[in-house]
Scaffold this motif. Structure first.
Motif, PDB file in Angstrom:
ATOM      1  N   ARG A  40       0.839  -1.167  -0.103  1.00 40.92           N
ATOM      2  CA  ARG A  40       0.056   0.088   0.004  1.00 40.92           C
ATOM      3  C   ARG A  40       0.957   1.296   0.013  1.00 40.92           C
ATOM      4  O   ARG A  40       1.721   1.587   0.776  1.00 40.92           O
ATOM      5  N   ASN A  41       0.488   2.275  -0.781  1.00 45.68           N
ATOM      6  CA  ASN A  41       1.350   3.403  -0.904  1.00 45.68           C
ATOM      7  C   ASN A  41       3.068   2.986  -1.137  1.00 45.68           C
ATOM      8  O   ASN A  41       3.644   3.801  -0.726  1.00 45.68           O
ATOM      9  N   ASN A  42       3.083   2.148  -1.879  1.00 46.90           N
ATOM     10  CA  ASN A  42       4.572   1.721  -2.207  1.00 46.90           C
ATOM     11  C   ASN A  42       5.444   1.320  -0.986  1.00 46.90           C
ATOM     12  O   ASN A  42       6.682   1.103  -0.999  1.00 46.90           O
ATOM     13  N   GLN A  43       4.621   1.176   0.217  1.00 44.82           N
ATOM     14  CA  GLN A  43       5.295   0.583   1.333  1.00 44.82           C
ATOM     15  C   GLN A  43       5.427  -0.854   1.404  1.00 44.82           C
ATOM     16  O   GLN A  43       4.575  -1.600   0.878  1.00 44.82           O
ATOM     17  N   ARG A  44       6.318  -1.119   2.252  1.00 45.04           N
ATOM     18  CA  ARG A  44       6.355  -2.435   2.578  1.00 45.04           C
ATOM     19  C   ARG A  44       5.238  -3.134   3.506  1.00 45.04           C
ATOM     20  O   ARG A  44       4.797  -2.692   4.221  1.00 45.04           O
ATOM     21  N   VAL A  58       1.720 -16.512  -8.264  1.00 46.37           N
ATOM     22  CA  VAL A  58       0.843 -17.075  -9.040  1.00 46.37           C
ATOM     23  C   VAL A  58       0.344 -16.173 -10.243  1.00 46.37           C
ATOM     24  O   VAL A  58       0.238 -16.361 -11.519  1.00 46.37           O
ATOM     25  N   ARG A  59       0.003 -14.947  -9.708  1.00 43.47           N
ATOM     26  CA  ARG A  59      -0.607 -13.933 -10.781  1.00 43.47           C
ATOM     27  C   ARG A  59      -0.520 -12.486 -10.183  1.00 43.47           C
ATOM     28  O   ARG A  59      -0.834 -12.153  -9.019  1.00 43.47           O
ATOM     29  N   GLN A  60       0.149 -11.507 -10.966  1.00 42.39           N
ATOM     30  CA  GLN A  60       0.479 -10.157 -10.503  1.00 42.39           C
ATOM     31  C   GLN A  60      -0.831  -9.434 -10.764  1.00 42.39           C
ATOM     32  O   GLN A  60      -1.365  -9.556 -11.818  1.00 42.39           O
ATOM     33  N   LEU A  61      -1.195  -8.735  -9.963  1.00 40.91           N
ATOM     34  CA  LEU A  61      -2.287  -7.734 -10.032  1.00 40.91           C
ATOM     35  C   LEU A  61      -2.396  -6.481 -10.367  1.00 40.91           C
ATOM     36  O   LEU A  61      -3.150  -5.539 -10.489  1.00 40.91           O
ATOM     37  N   SER A  62      -0.724  -5.978  -9.788  1.00 34.59           N
ATOM     38  CA  SER A  62      -0.715  -4.430  -9.985  1.00 34.59           C
ATOM     39  C   SER A  62      -0.079  -4.238 -11.244  1.00 34.59           C
ATOM     40  O   SER A  62       0.306  -5.166 -11.945  1.00 34.59           O
ATOM     41  N   ASP A  63      -0.104  -2.911 -11.578  1.00 38.04           N
ATOM     42  CA  ASP A  63       0.526  -2.476 -12.692  1.00 38.04           C
ATOM     43  C   ASP A  63       1.926  -2.465 -12.347  1.00 38.04           C
ATOM     44  O   ASP A  63       2.911  -2.482 -13.239  1.00 38.04           O
ATOM     45  N   ALA A  64       2.392  -1.946 -11.171  1.00 35.81           N
ATOM     46  CA  ALA A  64       3.789  -1.965 -10.615  1.00 35.81           C
ATOM     47  C   ALA A  64       4.279  -3.579 -10.833  1.00 35.81           C
ATOM     48  O   ALA A  64       3.660  -4.259 -10.313  1.00 35.81           O
ATOM     49  N   THR A  65       5.697  -3.635 -11.168  1.00 36.77           N
ATOM     50  CA  THR A  65       6.283  -5.041 -11.156  1.00 36.77           C
ATOM     51  C   THR A  65       6.301  -5.662  -9.832  1.00 36.77           C
ATOM     52  O   THR A  65       6.505  -5.003  -8.823  1.00 36.77           O
ATOM     53  N   CYS A  66       6.304  -6.844  -9.889  1.00 36.70           N
ATOM     54  CA  CYS A  66       6.403  -7.650  -8.699  1.00 36.70           C
ATOM     55  C   CYS A  66       7.888  -8.509  -8.687  1.00 36.70           C
ATOM     56  O   CYS A  66       8.317  -8.853  -7.552  1.00 36.70           O
ATOM     57  N   ARG A  67       8.504  -8.133  -9.620  1.00 40.54           N
ATOM     58  CA  ARG A  67       9.967  -8.785  -9.932  1.00 40.54           C
ATOM     59  C   ARG A  67      10.997  -8.104  -8.892  1.00 40.54           C
ATOM     60  O   ARG A  67      11.006  -7.052  -8.756  1.00 40.54           O
ATOM     61  N   GLY A  68      11.497  -9.056  -7.934  1.00 41.68           N
ATOM     62  CA  GLY A  68      12.291  -8.453  -6.906  1.00 41.68           C
ATOM     63  C   GLY A  68      11.502  -7.553  -5.733  1.00 41.68           C
ATOM     64  O   GLY A  68      12.265  -7.050  -4.891  1.00 41.68           O
ATOM     65  N   ASN A  69      10.218  -7.682  -5.809  1.00 46.90           N
ATOM     66  CA  ASN A  69       9.512  -6.880  -5.142  1.00 46.90           C
ATOM     67  C   ASN A  69       8.619  -7.738  -3.801  1.00 46.90           C
ATOM     68  O   ASN A  69       7.613  -7.143  -3.350  1.00 46.90           O
ATOM     69  N   TRP A  70       8.870  -8.998  -3.558  1.00 44.76           N
ATOM     70  CA  TRP A  70       8.137  -9.779  -3.027  1.00 44.76           C
ATOM     71  C   TRP A  70       9.222 -11.090  -2.428  1.00 44.76           C
ATOM     72  O   TRP A  70      10.082 -11.395  -2.999  1.00 44.76           O
ATOM     73  N   GLY A  71       8.697 -11.717  -1.435  1.00 44.33           N
ATOM     74  CA  GLY A  71       9.548 -12.803  -0.764  1.00 44.33           C
ATOM     75  C   GLY A  71       8.788 -13.258   0.252  1.00 44.33           C
ATOM     76  O   GLY A  71       7.734 -12.777   0.576  1.00 44.33           O
ATOM     77  N   TYR A  72       9.221 -14.315   0.804  1.00 40.82           N
ATOM     78  CA  TYR A  72       8.530 -15.031   2.115  1.00 40.82           C
ATOM     79  C   TYR A  72       9.718 -15.440   3.108  1.00 40.82           C
ATOM     80  O   TYR A  72      10.691 -15.762   2.809  1.00 40.82           O
ATOM     81  N   ILE A  77       4.507 -13.515   3.942  1.00 37.68           N
ATOM     82  CA  ILE A  77       4.819 -12.909   2.642  1.00 37.68           C
ATOM     83  C   ILE A  77       4.815 -11.554   2.746  1.00 37.68           C
ATOM     84  O   ILE A  77       4.359 -10.904   3.302  1.00 37.68           O
ATOM     85  N   TRP A  78       6.054 -11.098   2.127  1.00 41.09           N
ATOM     86  CA  TRP A  78       6.229  -9.547   2.242  1.00 41.09           C
ATOM     87  C   TRP A  78       6.306  -9.216   0.678  1.00 41.09           C
ATOM     88  O   TRP A  78       6.752  -9.760  -0.110  1.00 41.09           O
ATOM     89  N   VAL A  79       5.614  -7.807   0.519  1.00 37.38           N
ATOM     90  CA  VAL A  79       5.510  -7.181  -0.737  1.00 37.38           C
ATOM     91  C   VAL A  79       6.032  -5.674  -0.535  1.00 37.38           C
ATOM     92  O   VAL A  79       6.041  -4.991   0.667  1.00 37.38           O
ATOM     93  N   LYS A  80       6.425  -5.029  -1.746  1.00 33.63           N
ATOM     94  CA  LYS A  80       7.043  -3.592  -1.452  1.00 33.63           C
ATOM     95  C   LYS A  80       6.806  -2.808  -2.920  1.00 33.63           C
ATOM     96  O   LYS A  80       6.537  -3.777  -4.017  1.00 33.63           O
ATOM     97  N   ASN A  81       7.080  -1.903  -3.025  1.00 34.31           N
ATOM     98  CA  ASN A  81       6.874  -1.119  -4.330  1.00 34.31           C
ATOM     99  C   ASN A  81       5.815  -1.211  -4.855  1.00 34.31           C
ATOM    100  O   ASN A  81       5.889  -1.221  -6.280  1.00 34.31           O
ATOM    101  N   GLY A  82       4.729  -1.312  -4.346  1.00 39.01           N
ATOM    102  CA  GLY A  82       3.504  -1.034  -5.203  1.00 39.01           C
ATOM    103  C   GLY A  82       2.938  -2.550  -5.805  1.00 39.01           C
ATOM    104  O   GLY A  82       1.967  -2.837  -6.318  1.00 39.01           O
ATOM    105  N   CYS A  83       3.613  -3.694  -5.263  1.00 34.10           N
ATOM    106  CA  CYS A  83       3.575  -5.004  -5.932  1.00 34.10           C
ATOM    107  C   CYS A  83       2.179  -5.343  -5.069  1.00 34.10           C
ATOM    108  O   CYS A  83       1.941  -5.216  -3.945  1.00 34.10           O
ATOM    109  N   ARG A  84       1.179  -6.155  -6.025  1.00 30.72           N
ATOM    110  CA  ARG A  84       0.144  -6.563  -5.449  1.00 30.72           C
ATOM    111  C   ARG A  84      -0.338  -7.868  -6.406  1.00 30.72           C
ATOM    112  O   ARG A  84      -0.386  -7.879  -7.436  1.00 30.72           O
ATOM    113  N   ALA A  85      -0.070  -9.277  -5.721  1.00 31.80           N
ATOM    114  CA  ALA A  85       0.019 -10.309  -6.504  1.00 31.80           C
ATOM    115  C   ALA A  85      -1.245 -11.533  -5.703  1.00 31.80           C
ATOM    116  O   ALA A  85      -1.166 -11.440  -4.238  1.00 31.80           O
ATOM    117  N   GLU A  86      -1.215 -12.414  -6.235  1.00 31.64           N
ATOM    118  CA  GLU A  86      -1.776 -13.862  -5.593  1.00 31.64           C
ATOM    119  C   GLU A  86      -0.669 -14.522  -5.393  1.00 31.64           C
ATOM    120  O   GLU A  86       0.042 -14.853  -6.247  1.00 31.64           O
TER     121      GLU A  86
END
Length: 98
Positions: A40-44, A58-72, A77-86
Motif C-alpha cells: 500500500r502506497n509503495n510501502q512494504r 501465481v498472478r500479478q495484480l498490480s501495474d507495478a512490477t513484482c519482480r524483486g519486490n516480494w518474498g517470504y 509473505i512480504w511485498v513492496k514498491n506497489g506489488c500486489r499479487a496472488e
C-alpha cells in the motif's frame, strides 16, 4: 433384456460418478491455498500464511512490477514498491503446493 440394459448402464454411470467424486475429495494435496498480498502506497507490507511451506507468485495484480519486490520467510509473505499479487502457499513436507 431390452429394458435391463439402460438400467445397468445408468447404474454404472452413477457408480462411476460417485467414485470419481470420492477420489476428487480424497486428494487434498492438490488443492492450493491462494493468498493475495498488497503493498500500500509503495510501502512494504506483510501477509500472514498458515504454513512455513513454499510460496510462489501465481498472478500479478498490480501495474507495478513484482519482480524483486516480494518474498517470504517463515509464516509471512512480504511485498513492496506497489506489488500486489496472488500467491500459492505450499507444504514443504511433501514438496507440493497446497
Amino acid at each position: 433384456m431390452v429394458m435391463r440394459l439402460p438400467i445397468v448402464a445408468a447404474t454404472f454411470m452413477v457408480a462411476s460418478i460417485s467414485i470419481g467424486t470420492l477420489l476428487g475429495v480424497a486428494a487434498p494435496a492438490s488443492a492450493q491455498e491462494i493468498i493475495t498480498c498488497s503493498s500500500r502506497n509503495n510501502q512494504r507490507n506483510t501477509c500472514s500464511i498458515r504454513t512455513r511451506g513454499r510460496v510462489r507468485l501465481v498472478r500479478q495484480l498490480s501495474d507495478a512490477t513484482c519482480r524483486g519486490n516480494w518474498g517470504y520467510r517463515n509464516d509471512r509473505i512480504w511485498v513492496k514498491n506497489g506489488c500486489r499479487a496472488e500467491f500459492s502457499v505450499g507444504d514443504r513436507r511433501y514438496g507440493r503446493y497446497r
